[in-house]
Design a protein around this motif. Structure first.
Motif, PDB file in Angstrom:
ATOM      1  N   ASN A   1      39.980  -5.783  41.365  1.00  0.00           N
ATOM      2  CA  ASN A   1      40.647  -4.680  40.841  1.00  0.00           C
ATOM      3  C   ASN A   1      39.598  -3.998  40.090  1.00  0.00           C
ATOM      4  N   LEU A   2      38.601  -4.648  39.365  1.00  0.00           N
ATOM      5  CA  LEU A   2      37.778  -4.144  38.654  1.00  0.00           C
ATOM      6  C   LEU A   2      36.646  -3.036  39.476  1.00  0.00           C
ATOM      7  N   ARG A   3      36.197  -3.620  40.712  1.00  0.00           N
ATOM      8  CA  ARG A   3      35.462  -2.774  41.211  1.00  0.00           C
ATOM      9  C   ARG A   3      36.050  -1.500  41.769  1.00  0.00           C
ATOM     10  N   GLN A   4      37.280  -1.770  42.122  1.00  0.00           N
ATOM     11  CA  GLN A   4      37.967  -0.668  42.679  1.00  0.00           C
ATOM     12  C   GLN A   4      38.117   0.575  41.572  1.00  0.00           C
ATOM     13  N   GLU A   5      38.347   0.381  40.613  1.00  0.00           N
ATOM     14  CA  GLU A   5      38.459   1.180  39.385  1.00  0.00           C
ATOM     15  C   GLU A   5      37.027   1.744  39.015  1.00  0.00           C
ATOM     16  N   ALA A   6      35.912   1.009  39.074  1.00  0.00           N
ATOM     17  CA  ALA A   6      34.775   1.376  38.605  1.00  0.00           C
ATOM     18  C   ALA A   6      34.030   2.257  39.515  1.00  0.00           C
ATOM     19  N   GLY A   7      34.594   2.052  40.872  1.00  0.00           N
ATOM     20  CA  GLY A   7      33.906   3.016  41.939  1.00  0.00           C
ATOM     21  C   GLY A   7      34.567   4.642  41.669  1.00  0.00           C
ATOM     22  N   ARG A   8      35.695   4.781  40.889  1.00  0.00           N
ATOM     23  CA  ARG A   8      36.172   5.906  40.787  1.00  0.00           C
ATOM     24  C   ARG A   8      35.358   6.433  39.407  1.00  0.00           C
ATOM     25  N   LEU A   9      35.101   5.535  38.430  1.00  0.00           N
ATOM     26  CA  LEU A   9      34.970   5.876  37.008  1.00  0.00           C
ATOM     27  C   LEU A   9      33.222   6.125  36.814  1.00  0.00           C
ATOM     28  N   VAL A  10      32.548   5.015  37.137  1.00  0.00           N
ATOM     29  CA  VAL A  10      31.075   4.993  36.920  1.00  0.00           C
ATOM     30  C   VAL A  10      30.361   6.358  37.436  1.00  0.00           C
ATOM     31  N   PRO A  11      30.578   7.104  38.696  1.00  0.00           N
ATOM     32  CA  PRO A  11      29.991   8.108  39.044  1.00  0.00           C
ATOM     33  C   PRO A  11      29.912   9.225  37.852  1.00  0.00           C
ATOM     34  N   ILE A  12      30.939   9.349  37.135  1.00  0.00           N
ATOM     35  CA  ILE A  12      31.206  10.062  36.023  1.00  0.00           C
ATOM     36  C   ILE A  12      30.150   9.972  34.967  1.00  0.00           C
ATOM     37  N   LEU A  13      29.551   8.742  34.803  1.00  0.00           N
ATOM     38  CA  LEU A  13      28.397   8.345  33.816  1.00  0.00           C
ATOM     39  C   LEU A  13      27.233   8.608  34.253  1.00  0.00           C
ATOM     40  N   LYS A  14      26.791   8.968  35.430  1.00  0.00           N
ATOM     41  CA  LYS A  14      25.502   9.527  36.087  1.00  0.00           C
ATOM     42  C   LYS A  14      24.624  10.159  35.170  1.00  0.00           C
ATOM     43  N   ASP A  15      23.258   9.616  34.772  1.00  0.00           N
ATOM     44  CA  ASP A  15      22.516  10.166  34.144  1.00  0.00           C
ATOM     45  C   ASP A  15      22.636   9.821  32.547  1.00  0.00           C
ATOM     46  N   ARG A  16      23.669   9.178  32.232  1.00  0.00           N
ATOM     47  CA  ARG A  16      24.046   8.846  30.691  1.00  0.00           C
ATOM     48  C   ARG A  16      23.694   7.553  30.514  1.00  0.00           C
ATOM     49  N   ARG A  17      23.342   7.081  29.359  1.00  0.00           N
ATOM     50  CA  ARG A  17      23.423   5.593  29.073  1.00  0.00           C
ATOM     51  C   ARG A  17      24.312   5.337  28.107  1.00  0.00           C
ATOM     52  N   VAL A  18      24.728   4.113  27.850  1.00  0.00           N
ATOM     53  CA  VAL A  18      25.847   3.499  26.847  1.00  0.00           C
ATOM     54  C   VAL A  18      25.086   2.628  25.988  1.00  0.00           C
TER      55      VAL A  18
END
Ligand code: UDP
Length: 492
Positions: free
Chosen positions: A28-45
């Protein structure tokens, strides 16, 4: 100053997915991350807190960061430091006030000190961050620094508050009046329960309950030989025979009757492997309720003198039972200046007990130099317990309860808000109404010790509850939602 922390050991998502009990959650986590993580491209946390070890925040960050990295987020951890000796006592005061305790008079001197260290910390963190990054600030210590960064660097800032009190008192009002100015610039705030959100952050706050990592040294399964090996290596039991591994360089220390400290198997075996055990493992903080727990345990032992005709098995359990009070070596935790004092208070109360009662109670200081060894000791102690107590007067959440519940140990918590959030009374644990009522504590311990079936039923449901709601995978998913939302809002 701010120290960049390198993560030591990393368990890959694939490892979690390979565990039958965990694979659905990981998918479930991988599926959600597939949608959200690209939004954080070139940003660090950037996670910023004030302690590398000791306490719930330091406990959670490594898994949270490790899993985010596995999902493709560039996440890092900075620990603020200061040479200003009065700063952490001040932030500890704020911590206690948020919990409704302590002197609410905060004046210009406190404000000046807090602002000065916040500016220094912001300068140190600024050296690490770039425009577009997301900074996540944990608890009041670095909150001021995060506010400054939000205003002076082009970053999104989220403040997570891990503490809270479900009532409004002059003390909580004083804390929030002091902190409100720093809350203002933040894009979002995260709390562990809705009841904790103060007016100054209403409308900007999200709830993310804390969570545990089921494969960390603190929580992973310990096969029987491994468990016994850890206990022997830590001097928590005397060596009954040869063991495979070498002793830990620093064993667990136990308070002796004369007030000195010695390896925990002295002066006698605590009985972790043989006796019924009640244990509380916490930071040495007054709000953790160690003293009333000890008094409740003493009341339970004294009830034996009444000879009230309890069934033999119950009586025997109370006779044999021992109480373990364990916490980190106070020398090791920079941001908790009260620990030494609190441990001394508990030691003094212990010193006043009659020798047979002293024999039944083990006060343990667990070395922190090796986090792995410390985590394994806590893991082993929790697994050796028939009842894990968390008798907190106040509790933001109480990971120690979550850890025990996951290990299928019966938990006796107090009704502090954080524990109520996890334990549904009578279903997945026992809740004490008043953690300072020693008679109530004695009664609850007596009933739990005398009824193994009840303990097992509570423990079974407790594990299920943690599986469903308090594992790290849910937490990572919620964080990705909050981070992407804050980053998106900031760049608009
Ligand atoms: N802990 C630890 N070593 C110790 C005592 C406590 O690692 O000697 C850990 C404990 O296992 C738990 C955390 O510190 O993971 C405490 O978190 P909790 O939420 O219970 O309370 P907090 O300290 O954040 O108030």
């Amino acid at each position: 100053m701010a120290q960049l922390v390198e993560l030591q050991r990393h368990i890959a998502l694939d490892d979690y997915e390979g565990v039958a009990q965990l694979s659905d959650a990981v998918r479930n986590l991988r599926q959600e991350a597939g949608r959200l993580v690209p939004i954080l491209k070139d940003r660090r946390v950037w996670m910023v807190n004030s302690a590398r070890q000791g306490g719930g925040v330091a406990e959670m960050l490594p898994s949270l960061i490790g899993l985010m990295r596995d999902l493709g987020v560039e996440a890092n951890w900075l620990v603020m430091e200061t040479a200003e000796p009065a700063f952490f006592p001040l932030t500890k005061r704020l911590h206690n006030l948020i919990h409704g305790q302590g002197d609410p008079n905060l004046g210009p001197a406190e404000r000046e000190l807090y602002d000065r260290v916040s500016r220094e910390t912001a300068d140190a963190v600024r050296g690490h961050v770039s425009p577009g990054d997301v900074v996540i600030i944990h608890d009041p210590q670095p909150m001021g620094a995060g506010a400054i960064l939000r205003q002076t660097a082009e970053v999104a800032a989220i403040w997570q508050c891990h503490i809270g009190f479900d009532r409004d008192t002059p003390e909580t009002q004083a804390a929030w009046a002091f902190l409100a100015a720093y809350a203002a610039p933040y894009d979002r705030a995260v709390f562990t329960a809705a009841e904790y959100i103060p007016a100054c952050l209403a409308g900007r706050a999200t709830i993310i309950p804390p969570a545990i990592d089921p494969l960390s040294h603190k929580n992973r399964d310990l096969p029987i030989h491994k468990l016994v090996g850890i206990l022997v290596d830590a001097a928590l039991v005397p060596p009954f025979g040869p063991v495979l591994t070498s002793p830990f360089p620093e064993p667990a220390q136990r308070l002796q009757r004369d007030g000195s400290w010695a390896p925990a198997s002295q002066p006698d075996d605590i009985g972790l492997l043989f006796r019924p055990i009640v244990a509380q493992v916490s930071r040495w903080d007054r709000l953790k309720g160690f003293l009333p727990l000890m008094e409740g345990f003493v009341a339970l032992k004294r009830s034996l003198e009444d000879g009230d005709g309890q069934p033999t098995r119950h009586r025997r359990a109370v006779e044999l039972c021992r109480l373990v009070l364990a916490g980190p070596d106070p020398a090791s935790i920079a941001d908790d200046p009260e620990a030494r004092e609190v441990l001394a208070e508990i030691g003094n109360a212990y010193g006043r007990l009659d020798p047979p009662l002293q024999e039944a109670i083990a006060i343990l200081s667990l070395p922190m130099r090796s986090q792995k060894h410390n985590a394994l000791m806590v893991n082993a102690l929790q697994r050796c317990s028939d009842v894990v107590a968390q008798n907190s007067l106040r509790e933001g959440f109480g990971l120690t309860a979550t850890e025990a519940m996951w290990k299928r140990v019966a938990v006796m918590g107090s009704s502090a808000a954080g524990l109520r959030q996890q334990i549904r009374p009578g279903l997945d644990g026992w809740l004490i109404e008043d953690p300072e009522d020693t008679a109530e504590i004695a009664r609850a311990l007596g009933e739990l010790l005398g009824d193994p079936h009840r303990r097992e039923a509570l423990a079974r449901r407790a594990q299920q509850r943690v599986h469903d709601d308090f594992l790290v995978f849910t937490q990572v998913r919620r964080w990705l939602e909050v981070i992407t939302e804050a980053a998106g809002a900031r760049s608009r």
